[in-house]
Design a protein around this motif. Sequence first.
Motif, PDB file in Angstrom:
ATOM      1  N   GLU A 113      41.999  56.627  66.425  1.00 18.03           N
ATOM      2  CA  GLU A 113      40.899  56.886  67.354  1.00 18.03           C
ATOM      3  C   GLU A 113      41.487  57.602  68.561  1.00 18.03           C
ATOM      4  OE1 GLU A 113      38.679  53.381  68.305  1.00 18.03           O
ATOM      5  OE2 GLU A 113      38.398  52.855  66.196  1.00 18.03           O
ATOM      6  N   GLY A 114      41.073  58.850  68.746  1.00 16.53           N
ATOM      7  CA  GLY A 114      41.684  59.658  69.797  1.00 16.53           C
ATOM      8  C   GLY A 114      43.109  59.978  69.411  1.00 16.53           C
ATOM      9  N   ASP A 115      44.054  59.544  70.230  1.00  9.09           N
ATOM     10  CA  ASP A 115      45.467  59.737  69.892  1.00  9.09           C
ATOM     11  C   ASP A 115      46.169  58.403  69.653  1.00  9.09           C
ATOM     12  OD1 ASP A 115      45.418  58.861  72.483  1.00  9.09           O
ATOM     13  OD2 ASP A 115      46.906  60.281  73.229  1.00  9.09           O
ATOM     14  N   GLN A 116      45.392  57.347  69.389  1.00  5.81           N
ATOM     15  CA  GLN A 116      45.938  56.008  69.163  1.00  5.81           C
ATOM     16  C   GLN A 116      45.723  55.554  67.718  1.00  5.81           C
ATOM     17  OE1 GLN A 116      47.788  54.313  70.957  1.00  5.81           O
ATOM     18  NE2 GLN A 116      47.290  54.446  73.105  1.00  5.81           N
ATOM     19  N   VAL A 117      46.752  54.962  67.147  1.00  4.91           N
ATOM     20  CA  VAL A 117      46.618  54.322  65.841  1.00  4.91           C
ATOM     21  C   VAL A 117      46.066  52.926  66.082  1.00  4.91           C
ATOM     22  CG1 VAL A 117      47.838  53.447  63.825  1.00  4.91           C
ATOM     23  CG2 VAL A 117      48.501  55.640  64.808  1.00  4.91           C
ATOM     24  N   THR A 118      44.885  52.657  65.537  1.00  2.00           N
ATOM     25  CA  THR A 118      44.246  51.353  65.755  1.00  2.00           C
ATOM     26  C   THR A 118      44.559  50.374  64.643  1.00  2.00           C
ATOM     27  OG1 THR A 118      42.240  52.126  64.684  1.00  2.00           O
ATOM     28  CG2 THR A 118      42.364  52.352  67.077  1.00  2.00           C
ATOM     29  N   GLY A 119      44.985  50.869  63.520  1.00  2.00           N
ATOM     30  CA  GLY A 119      45.318  49.986  62.409  1.00  2.00           C
ATOM     31  C   GLY A 119      45.590  50.782  61.152  1.00  2.00           C
ATOM     32  N   CYS A 144      44.994  46.039  58.431  1.00  8.17           N
ATOM     33  CA  CYS A 144      45.777  45.323  59.437  1.00  8.17           C
ATOM     34  C   CYS A 144      45.831  46.172  60.698  1.00  8.17           C
ATOM     35  CB  CYS A 144      47.186  44.996  58.938  1.00  8.17           C
ATOM     36  SG  CYS A 144      48.300  46.395  58.792  1.00  8.17           S
ATOM     37  N   THR A 145      45.993  45.508  61.817  1.00  2.82           N
ATOM     38  CA  THR A 145      46.150  46.235  63.066  1.00  2.82           C
ATOM     39  C   THR A 145      47.558  46.803  63.126  1.00  2.82           C
ATOM     40  OG1 THR A 145      46.942  44.308  64.283  1.00  2.82           O
ATOM     41  CG2 THR A 145      44.538  44.671  64.231  1.00  2.82           C
TER      42      THR A 145
END
Length: 98
Positions: A29-35, A64-65
């Motif tokens: 999401e955006g530039d973040q790995v959420t899981g 998994c996160t």
Amino acid sequence: RKFKVAIAVPPSNDVDVSAHCLGFVAHVEGDQVTGYTVLVGGGMGMTHNNTKTYPRLAEPMGFCTAEQAVKVSEGVLIVQRNWGERLNRKHARLKYTV
């Protein structure tokens, strides 16, 4: 015996996560790995003329996160260590354990 791990970040699939013992498909999401979607039990190797060995695509096990990914990996490795085939090297892969 070998234990192959692969990580894919969509839209690129530079590695085929379905062809590895343990695979992670990132949710971004955006530039973040959420899981990650976790896939287990893949492997394309086989011995010709031996029907007891076969290629198999990994199957989704769950989500998994990012924080849980290492713990999930350890858990899958422990299952293979404790329940995997030890007598026949051709079956010493997670695809035969699951």
